[in-house]
Scaffold this motif. Sequence first.
Motif: not given
Length: 220
Positions: A77-84
């Motif tokens: 979740s954190v990884y995807m939010e950071t990419l967004q």
Amino acid sequence: MTNSKKLNKRQYAYQVIRSRILDGTYVPGQRIIIDQIAKEVNSSHIPVREAIHQLESEQLIDYEPNIGAIVKGINDSVYMETLQVLALLEGYATALSAFEIDESGIERLREINARMKEHLQNFELDKIADVNKEFHFCIYEYCPNELLINTIKEMWERLDLVRHSGFRFFPQRTPYSIQEHEKMIELIARKADSEEIESFARNHKLNTLEAFKERNKKEK
């Protein structure tokens, strides 16, 4: 003078702990021993605790009751939010940089992307992520908004944690990334509309997000 010394101790403790988290010396789940850090930086516990609180606000550390400060891992979740978030920031930063890049900068981008392609052909996958980062930060060298670039750098450093948290670079994404770099260079070289450049750079990052999601589906 006392406040200045205290601030310097806090900054030093912060830099020591943060660098060890980001380079993998401290792994997710590892406890941060305040006594040990205080001795290393030659300070009392107070500056170390303040440094830990700052790292907690940056989501690099969790504070657990009866245990203390624990290095925080990075989950899906954190990884995807950071990419967004990076997609938005990097799109804008690339657009700002584009009209400042001279011919020598464009040639550097071509050379870096050629190296990335060569590493892929030679199956030197361990080198690709670093060269990819070099490509994007070559662009950001020309960005006039220093605060924006510092924010992007901090977020890239956080993503570097994935190398120590079970994630890896996606080889299947690399050929497409190289092609997108070529297109990005072409847009910059011909001074394309800033909105077109921003949109393309944003989607370039979002494509990495989609590759990550797709890989997760296959692994489940």
